[in-house]
Write a protein that holds these residues in place. Structure first.
Motif, PDB file in Angstrom:
ATOM      1  N   LYS A  51       1.029  -1.501   0.254  1.00 43.66           N
ATOM      2  CA  LYS A  51       0.029   0.315  -0.405  1.00 43.66           C
ATOM      3  C   LYS A  51       0.899   1.305  -0.206  1.00 43.66           C
ATOM      4  CE  LYS A  51      -3.589   0.952   2.845  1.00 43.66           C
ATOM      5  NZ  LYS A  51      -5.228   2.070   1.835  1.00 43.66           N
ATOM      6  N   SER A 138      -8.022  -0.442   3.519  1.00 38.21           N
ATOM      7  CA  SER A 138      -8.425  -0.477   1.806  1.00 38.21           C
ATOM      8  C   SER A 138      -7.348  -1.262   1.464  1.00 38.21           C
ATOM      9  CB  SER A 138      -9.530   1.290   1.930  1.00 38.21           C
ATOM     10  OG  SER A 138      -8.621   2.299   1.961  1.00 38.21           O
ATOM     11  N   ASN A 140      -6.361  -0.415  -1.704  1.00 36.67           N
ATOM     12  CA  ASN A 140      -6.251   0.835  -2.447  1.00 36.67           C
ATOM     13  C   ASN A 140      -4.271   1.203  -2.127  1.00 36.67           C
ATOM     14  OD1 ASN A 140      -7.639   1.981  -0.396  1.00 36.67           O
ATOM     15  ND2 ASN A 140      -6.289   3.610  -0.670  1.00 36.67           N
ATOM     16  N   SER A 146     -10.749   4.197  -2.628  1.00 41.13           N
ATOM     17  CA  SER A 146     -11.151   3.404  -1.901  1.00 41.13           C
ATOM     18  C   SER A 146     -11.489   2.386  -3.033  1.00 41.13           C
ATOM     19  CB  SER A 146     -11.815   3.150  -0.403  1.00 41.13           C
ATOM     20  OG  SER A 146     -10.828   3.913   0.521  1.00 41.13           O
ATOM     21  N   GLU A 175     -16.101   3.585   3.961  1.00 44.43           N
ATOM     22  CA  GLU A 175     -15.450   2.081   5.153  1.00 44.43           C
ATOM     23  C   GLU A 175     -16.610   2.357   6.068  1.00 44.43           C
ATOM     24  OE1 GLU A 175     -13.877   5.042   3.576  1.00 44.43           O
ATOM     25  OE2 GLU A 175     -11.807   4.233   2.764  1.00 44.43           O
ATOM     26  N   HIS A 225      -6.592  11.277   2.163  1.00 50.10           N
ATOM     27  CA  HIS A 225      -7.023  10.556   1.979  1.00 50.10           C
ATOM     28  C   HIS A 225      -8.663  10.565   1.175  1.00 50.10           C
ATOM     29  CE1 HIS A 225      -8.849   7.210   4.799  1.00 50.10           C
ATOM     30  NE2 HIS A 225      -7.938   6.815   4.178  1.00 50.10           N
TER      31      HIS A 225
HETATM   32 MG    MG Z   1      -8.433   3.483   3.709  1.00 50.28          MG
END
Ligand code: MG
Ligand code: TXA
Length: 340
Positions: A51, A138, A140, A146, A175, A225
């Protein structure tokens, strides 16, 4: 490494990979997760590497039944079990005191651990089949939107992980709600589909997330984010969205307006993506709309509401009850993160 996408017939292979310390992407009802054995520090390290995630950002540990919570957390209160009973499997993560078996790399160095029971059947089957709690953020790359489809995961993880389990489009689309139960009064650290109002059926008191993401205590919320790869701003109303659209277009960049159906139609501009009419539709299509918008357009203008009173007015004007307001707020809080 070659990344393959497989459906349920790959479940046993997925479980084998997790047991042998590898990373597998799998569907949950919220977004796709990037999973590894939560109790194996070397396996968890691979998640952070794939990630590009900062090491101080803790992972959520996924279990398949409330009875397993004591293997990852300790001093688990009656209240926690009541919450699991009411909302799990489902989009709620409880922050609890960590059990010694959980390595610090999983919790970003914290003495607490986020635990959740996902609702997607493939996620539950995977946890059962590998017999391990699965740590999963997540799926991504850090800082990206995401993933709500296997194809989104492939965009970010191709060549980095051996397998993506494909369970179709995720149902909820944003989420899980993260609720910290280690505080005297439980605090919502991250808003999600389980709202403060819903939680208050069980909790005598709960401190709601205020959308002040920079100071929020979920370590992950301090990072930029959900950001699309194209510039993205939030517009208060259809008129300012349209104004920004025209300005961007005159500079030679093709913009798009994204929002609830009434918002994008009122903007009257050619390039727009409607997220749908209802709160549920908007939540479930937000991330995939952002992913397709960033590929096709040069500038994203997203609907935004600055505070709850405005939702309240909007909702009241339409003669709806107040029940949707908090749920809608969760989308907006996410949007505000995008616009930071
Ligand atoms: Mg996340
Ligand atoms: O719906 C979801 O929660 C998805 C699916 C895959 O389950 N997972 C997910 O994970 O969104 P991630 O890593 O993208 O976000 C986890 C959030 C982060 O903001 C993190 O800081 C917070 O939860 N978190 C996790 N453990 C925590 C802890 N012990 N204390 C405070 N915040 C925690």
């Amino acid at each position: 490494m070659q990344t393959i996408i497989g459906k349920e017939e790959r479940l046993n292979y997925a479980a084998e990979l997790i047991r042998s310390g590898e990373v597998v992407a799998f569907p949950t009802e919220t977004v796709y997760g990037l999973g590894a054995d939560a109790l194996n520090g070397n396996a968890v390290r691979k998640i952070f590497e794939a990630k590009g995630r900062p090491a101080d950002n803790p992972l959520i540990v996924h279990i398949s039944a409330p009875g397993q919570v004591n293997s990852v957390a300790q001093n688990v209160s009656e209240l926690a079990f009541k919450l699991f009973q009411k909302f799990s499997p489902g989009p709620l993560t409880l922050v609890l005191k960590k059990a010694p078996a959980v390595p610090l790399i999983t919790t970003g160095g914290l003495g607490t651990v986020g635990v959740r029971i996902p609702r997607h059947p493939l996620a539950l089957k995977l946890i059962e089949a590998c017999g391990r709690p699965i740590a999963a953020p997540s799926a991504n790359r850090s800082g990206r939107v995401s993933p709500t489809e296997a194809a989104h995961v492939l965009e970010d993880m191709d060549g980095k992980i051996p397998l993506i389990l494909d369970g179709g489009k995720t149902e909820v689309g944003i989420e899980s709600t993260v609720l910290d139960l280690t505080k005297e009064i439980p605090v919502i650290l991250r808003p999600g589909a389980i709202t403060a109002k819903m939680l208050s059926e069980i909790l005598p008191k709960v401190i709601d997330h205020k959308g002040e993401v920079i100071i929020a205590e979920a370590p992950g919320m301090k990072y930029r984010h959900y950001s699309p790869t194209k510039p993205c701003i939030a517009a208060l109303d259809p008129e300012s969205a349209a104004g920004k659209y025209d300005e961007v277009l005159s500079g030679g960049i093709i913009p798009v307006i994204i929002g609830r159906e009434d918002f994008v139609l009122a903007g009257k501009r050619e390039n727009h993506i409607s997220l749908g009419k209802t709160v549920e539709e908007c939540m479930s299509s937000l991330f995939s709309a952002l992913r397709s918008a960033e590929k096709k357009y040069g500038y994203i203008i997203l609907q935004y509401f600055p505070n709850r009173s405005i939702f309240a007015r909007q909702q009241n004007q339409k003669g709806r009850g107040g029940g949707d307001i908090r749920a809608y707020f969760t989308i907006i809080a996410k949007s505000c993160i995008i616009s930071l």
